[in-house]
Scaffold this motif. Structure first.
Motif, PDB file in Angstrom:
ATOM      1  N   PHE A   1       8.541   3.906 -28.723  1.00  0.00           N
ATOM      2  CA  PHE A   1       7.522   4.321 -27.753  1.00  0.00           C
ATOM      3  C   PHE A   1       7.466   3.340 -26.590  1.00  0.00           C
ATOM      4  N   LEU A   2       7.457   2.057 -26.899  1.00  0.00           N
ATOM      5  CA  LEU A   2       7.391   1.037 -25.849  1.00  0.00           C
ATOM      6  C   LEU A   2       8.672   1.025 -25.020  1.00  0.00           C
TER       7      LEU A   2
ATOM      8  N   SER B   1       4.402   8.631 -23.813  1.00  0.00           N
ATOM      9  CA  SER B   1       5.034   7.424 -23.274  1.00  0.00           C
ATOM     10  C   SER B   1       5.480   7.647 -21.832  1.00  0.00           C
ATOM     11  N   LEU B   2       5.908   8.886 -21.517  1.00  0.00           N
ATOM     12  CA  LEU B   2       6.273   9.211 -20.145  1.00  0.00           C
ATOM     13  C   LEU B   2       5.053   9.192 -19.237  1.00  0.00           C
TER      14      LEU B   2
ATOM     15  N   ASN C   1      11.065   4.655 -18.537  1.00  0.00           N
ATOM     16  CA  ASN C   1      10.547   5.678 -17.638  1.00  0.00           C
ATOM     17  C   ASN C   1       9.727   5.082 -16.499  1.00  0.00           C
ATOM     18  N   PHE C   2       9.219   3.884 -16.695  1.00  0.00           N
ATOM     19  CA  PHE C   2       8.592   3.146 -15.592  1.00  0.00           C
ATOM     20  C   PHE C   2       9.598   2.951 -14.454  1.00  0.00           C
TER      21      PHE C   2
ATOM     22  N   LEU D   1       2.309   7.482 -19.739  1.00  0.00           N
ATOM     23  CA  LEU D   1       1.893   6.086 -19.600  1.00  0.00           C
ATOM     24  C   LEU D   1       2.766   5.376 -18.573  1.00  0.00           C
ATOM     25  N   ALA D   2       4.078   5.605 -18.639  1.00  0.00           N
ATOM     26  CA  ALA D   2       4.997   4.985 -17.683  1.00  0.00           C
ATOM     27  C   ALA D   2       4.688   5.427 -16.261  1.00  0.00           C
ATOM     28  N   ASN D   3       4.382   6.714 -16.095  1.00  0.00           N
ATOM     29  CA  ASN D   3       4.072   7.228 -14.764  1.00  0.00           C
ATOM     30  C   ASN D   3       2.797   6.604 -14.222  1.00  0.00           C
TER      31      ASN D   3
ATOM     32  N   SER E   1      10.623   3.572 -24.424  1.00  0.00           N
ATOM     33  CA  SER E   1      10.561   4.735 -23.551  1.00  0.00           C
ATOM     34  C   SER E   1       9.645   4.485 -22.364  1.00  0.00           C
ATOM     35  N   THR E   2       8.533   3.825 -22.607  1.00  0.00           N
ATOM     36  CA  THR E   2       7.594   3.527 -21.527  1.00  0.00           C
ATOM     37  C   THR E   2       8.234   2.633 -20.469  1.00  0.00           C
TER      38      THR E   2
END
Length: 215
Positions: free
Chosen positions: A16-17, A162-163, A23-24, A165-167, A19-20
């Motif tokens: 999860f982290l 996670s996407l 995608n950031f 959150l990254a956004n 991916s975050t």
């Protein structure tokens, strides 16, 4: 959930982290990277002129073109292919390298008077597109296999969270784009992603033990 299912969610926190972080970087392909391309990149390749907005299509084109190549490579390697956690880690590293690459053409310049070669942007999107293929395909596959039977859809929703959150993080980070130098902006963000990818690689032995039945 059974104890075994609960145990499989611990390595999922790492995914999860990862991916975050990736995608950031990925979501900035359409924000800071497009700002850089519009203001400081040439819009000519091999004598062909194109509008700066076409740079946004490069990422998707690379993903479409590279996906079957990567899939064929995994089939050819069979059981010798990297573990899913290593594929994800490599994807995060490639995402970081796509930003670190931009440190080179932006260093030593101030303002918007200079123009870098279009190949710098194309090269950055190539790394980012390849990283996206490695991370997203392996990550979503691992999610379905690690998900508890009673919460399969909710666990997949976590991947898309996670996407989101990254956004949200990048939406706040891009506010610094005009406040710091471009080499510093791309260098720091890229270095963070590379460090995160290397951390996942370092955790690979533990991940392989705890991510059963993911290969």
């Amino acid at each position: 959930m059974s104890p075994e299912e609960r145990g499989r969610l611990r390595p999922y926190i790492v995914l999860f982290l990862a991916s975050t972080v990736f995608n950031f970087i990925l979501f900035q392909a359409y924000s800071t990277m497009m700002l850089l391309a519009a203001s400081n990149a040439e819009t000519t390749i091999l004598g062909f002129d194109f509008p700066a907005g076409w740079y946004a299509s490069a990422l998707g084109a690379f993903e479409v073109g590279l996906a079957p190549v990567v899939a064929a490579l995994w089939v050819r390697m069979g059981r010798g292919q990297p573990h899913a956690s290593n594929k994800i880690a490599i994807g995060v590293v490639l995402g970081g390298l796509s930003f670190l690459l931009m440190v080179l053409p932006t260093s030593g310049h101030t303002g918007d008077a200079y123009r870098m070669s279009a190949w710098w942007i194309v090269g950055s999107y190539f790394l980012l597109g390849l990283g996206d293929i490695l991370l997203e395909t392996s990550g979503m596959s691992a999610t379905t296999k690690l998900a508890p039977a009673a919460f399969s859809s909710q666990t997949m929703s976590l991947w898309f969270l996670s996407l989101a959150l990254a956004n949200g993080i990048q939406a706040q980070t891009v506010k610094l784009y005009d406040d710091v130098s471009k080499p510093a902006y791309f260098g720091v963000n890229g270095a963070i992603a590379v460090a995160a990818g290397l951390a996942v690689m370092a955790a690979a032995p533990w991940l392989r033990r705890t991510m059963h039945p993911v290969h």
